[in-house]
Scaffold this active site. Structure first.
Site, mmCIF file in Angstrom:
data_model
loop_
_atom_site.group_PDB
_atom_site.id
_atom_site.type_symbol
_atom_site.label_atom_id
_atom_site.label_comp_id
_atom_site.label_asym_id
_atom_site.label_seq_id
_atom_site.Cartn_x
_atom_site.Cartn_y
_atom_site.Cartn_z
ATOM 1 N N SER A 53 1.925 10.763 -17.373
ATOM 2 C CA SER A 53 0.705 11.032 -18.129
ATOM 3 C C SER A 53 0.967 12.166 -19.101
ATOM 4 O O SER A 53 1.639 13.143 -18.756
ATOM 5 C CB SER A 53 -0.441 11.411 -17.185
ATOM 6 O OG SER A 53 -1.550 11.904 -17.910
ATOM 7 N N TYR A 92 -6.253 15.308 -10.744
ATOM 8 C CA TYR A 92 -5.426 14.212 -11.253
ATOM 9 C C TYR A 92 -4.252 14.762 -12.043
ATOM 10 O O TYR A 92 -3.104 14.347 -11.847
ATOM 11 C CB TYR A 92 -6.267 13.283 -12.114
ATOM 12 C CG TYR A 92 -5.471 12.217 -12.826
ATOM 13 C CD1 TYR A 92 -4.889 11.161 -12.118
ATOM 14 C CD2 TYR A 92 -5.297 12.251 -14.203
ATOM 15 C CE1 TYR A 92 -4.153 10.184 -12.764
ATOM 16 C CE2 TYR A 92 -4.570 11.278 -14.864
ATOM 17 C CZ TYR A 92 -4.002 10.248 -14.141
ATOM 18 O OH TYR A 92 -3.273 9.283 -14.796
ATOM 19 N N LYS A 124 -0.235 14.271 -11.246
ATOM 20 C CA LYS A 124 0.696 13.670 -12.200
ATOM 21 C C LYS A 124 1.816 14.650 -12.568
ATOM 22 O O LYS A 124 2.965 14.239 -12.775
ATOM 23 C CB LYS A 124 -0.046 13.213 -13.455
ATOM 24 C CG LYS A 124 -1.067 12.117 -13.220
ATOM 25 C CD LYS A 124 -0.466 10.879 -12.571
ATOM 26 C CE LYS A 124 0.310 10.018 -13.527
ATOM 27 N NZ LYS A 124 0.722 8.725 -12.922
ATOM 28 N N ASP A 183 0.870 -1.169 0.000
ATOM 29 C CA ASP A 183 0.000 0.000 0.000
ATOM 30 C C ASP A 183 0.907 1.218 0.000
ATOM 31 O O ASP A 183 1.584 1.498 0.995
ATOM 32 C CB ASP A 183 -0.901 -0.007 1.238
ATOM 33 C CG ASP A 183 -1.842 1.181 1.298
ATOM 34 O OD1 ASP A 183 -1.696 2.112 0.478
ATOM 35 O OD2 ASP A 183 -2.727 1.198 2.181
#
Length: 303
Positions: free
Chosen positions: A148, A162, A166, A69
């Site tokens: 990304s 998001y 990134k 995790d």
């Protein structure tokens, strides 16, 4: 499995599905020993672990799940400790764990943004802190960061948290690239575009907690918010295959130290990220030369 010097011990984070799962399998088929970092291996992701075990048996490859995790330093430390206890070394870390959200930026609470950064950015830091002492001690290694195209490409709206996470991860990776190079550790940033099939990225995306604010934006922006996924999918050629990202990871792992490019773009939508990154990375390389840091540039990273 190969037993020659080209076989690596590899950890892939966020490997229960999508690009992570594909990368684990592609790397294992290439002859490497691969640990799939998966959280909640005994409960939520038990089916994914069972599928991975079957894959290893069916294809006679050395692949297995390890509890990981990335939001827990203890978990990251334990995962690395297990790999070292079983294999005696670690050669490659693939930072793939991440989470996406969809919705108006204002409608996300600060706690939601913090949680997103915790997975996408701080998670890489925890794994690096667990793994890098070993890689530095070995004098060799590779960090692969799954980024990304959104960090520098077309950047459609309603994905701001998001995209911001990134972008932060990308900035961290670029700084790490120079800092770890003198220890014999390469950095490679893989930059996928908006693959809308083959992963659960969009299907599992989070939504804003502040529904009242979200609805205010929805009323103003419909139908854009309703079919953003379809708009993105329309840019993707029908033969686009997200497994190309996993194959790119395999190729990068196989390359000799110092020859790997800093970025590898796989963007079927051609959102412009590769063009912007080429300029930004050249400016960075030129600046390094101006201040006498040429030794922190590899042949690949200086292109």
């Amino acid at each position: 499995m190969r037993n020659d010097d080209t076989a690596k011990v590899i950890l892939v984070t966020g490997a229960s599905s999508g690009i992570g799962a594909l990368s684990v399998r592609a790397l294992a088929l290439a002859g490497h020993t691969v640990y799939a970092g998966i959280r909640r291996t005994a409960t939520r992701n038990a089916a994914a672990v069972a599928d991975l075990t079957r894959y290893g048996t069916d294809h006679q490859v050395d692949v297995q799940a390890v509890e990981l995790d990335v939001t827990s330093q203890d978990s990251a430390d334990a995962a690395i400790d297990r790999i070292l206890a079983e294999r005696g070394r670690l050669d490659v870390v693939v930072h793939n764990a991440g989470h996406m959200v969809l919705g108006a930026a204002e409608a996300f609470t600060t706690e939601q943004l913090a949680d997103l950064y915790d997975v996408n950015v701080l998670g890489t830091q925890r794994v690096n802190r667990a793994a890098l002492p070993t890689l530095r001690g070995q004098g060799s290694g590779l960090l692969v960061w799954i980024g990304s195209s959104s960090t520098r490409g077309g950047c459609p709206p309603f994905l701001a948290p998001y995209f911001a996470a990134k972008a932060a991860m990308d900035a961290l990776a670029v700084s790490y690239a120079a800092e770890v190079l003198p220890f014999g550790i390469d950095t490679a940033i893989v930059v996928p575009g908006a693959f809308t099939t083959g992963t659960n990225h969009f299907a599992n995306a989070g939504t804003p907690a502040d529904r009242a604010r979200a609805e205010a934006y929805d009323r103003r922006h419909q139908p854009v918010t309703d079919d953003l996924g379809k708009r993105l999918a329309a840019l993707i050629p029908p033969d686009a295959d997200v497994s190309e990202v996993a194959e790119a990871v395999v190729r990068l792992v196989a390359m000799p130290h110092g020859t790997r490019p800093l970025r590898t773009h796989l963007d079927p939508s051609r959102d412009g990220s590769e063009v912007v990154s080429a300029v930004a990375d050249r400016v960075r390389a030129d600046f390094f030369r101006r201040i006498g840091l040429d030794s922190l540039l590899t042949a690949g990273s200086s292109l």
